[in-house]
Design a protein around this motif. Structure first.
Motif, mmCIF file in Angstrom:
data_model
loop_
_atom_site.group_PDB
_atom_site.id
_atom_site.type_symbol
_atom_site.label_atom_id
_atom_site.label_comp_id
_atom_site.label_asym_id
_atom_site.label_seq_id
_atom_site.Cartn_x
_atom_site.Cartn_y
_atom_site.Cartn_z
ATOM 1 N N LEU A 1 0.835 -1.206 0.000
ATOM 2 C CA LEU A 1 0.000 0.000 0.000
ATOM 3 C C LEU A 1 0.869 1.255 0.000
ATOM 4 N N LEU A 2 1.938 1.233 0.769
ATOM 5 C CA LEU A 2 2.858 2.379 0.792
ATOM 6 C C LEU A 2 3.516 2.571 -0.575
ATOM 7 N N LEU B 1 2.318 1.661 -3.513
ATOM 8 C CA LEU B 1 1.316 2.170 -4.450
ATOM 9 C C LEU B 1 0.996 3.634 -4.183
ATOM 10 N N THR B 2 1.004 4.025 -2.927
ATOM 11 C CA THR B 2 0.726 5.420 -2.586
ATOM 12 C C THR B 2 1.842 6.334 -3.072
ATOM 13 N N LEU B 3 3.083 5.864 -2.980
ATOM 14 C CA LEU B 3 4.225 6.702 -3.378
ATOM 15 C C LEU B 3 4.539 6.620 -4.863
ATOM 16 N N GLY C 1 2.766 7.348 -7.593
ATOM 17 C CA GLY C 1 2.346 8.531 -8.355
ATOM 18 C C GLY C 1 3.266 9.724 -8.143
#
Length: 175
Positions: free
Chosen positions: A68-69, A71-73, A75
């Motif tokens: 999740l981290l 995927l969040t970073l 972009g």
């Protein structure tokens, strides 16, 4: 009350005492099959028959959080890299434009010089200063040349149709 019961404090009934005598390998299986007998893992048993889970719950949760981290970073990191690439392209374009501006400024300085203007006028417009001699060299050929005269000098009086003139000029261009 037995000493085994006071040590463990189990409520499952009286505990059997074990002896310190060695047990044969064949007799061990029969002893383990008795009801109420506590089974222990022996060193001779294979661990491949009884496996625990490959991942614990904490490891799965940690993996999900890391994913999740990431995927969040993803972009913002992609935007950062694209911005850096655009900055590099703009810097290269800026260097090209500043070099072009320097070339144009040098050309402007050259053209403001009266000597350069006079030289260009002599070359392009065939100007001659008083006292200079002008020699124009044409492509007329030698006096002893036996080649045909250039087209247009000999037969200027005869009119030819336009398509014959076009075909003649194509033939002359091909040689």
């Amino acid at each position: 009350m037995s000493t085994a019961r006071t040590r463990r404090g189990r409520s499952g009934g009286p505990r059997r005492r074990t002896t310190s005598r060695p047990v044969r390998a064949g007799a061990r299986a029969a002893a383990d099959s008795r009801p109420g007998r506590r089974t222990t893992r022996s060193a001779s048993r294979s661990t491949a028959t009884k496996r625990g889970p490959r991942f614990s719950g904490r490891a799965v949760v940690l993996g999900v959080l890391v994913l999740l981290l990431a995927l969040t970073l993803a972009g913002p990191v992609r935007q950062y890299v694209a911005g850096r690439q655009e900055l590099a392209e703009l810097a290269a374009e800026r260097e090209d434009l500043s070099r072009r501006a320097a070339e144009l400024q040098a050309q402007l300085d050259r053209q403001s010089d009266p000597a350069y203007v006079a030289q260009r006028a002599r070359e392009r417009l065939t100007y001659v200063l008083p006292g200079d001699r002008l020699v124009v060299v044409g492509d007329a050929g030698d006096p002893g040349d036996t080649a045909d005269p250039p087209p247009g000098e000999g037969a200027a009086d005869a009119e030819v149709p336009w398509y014959e003139g076009l075909l003649g000029s194509l033939a002359a261009a091909d040689g």
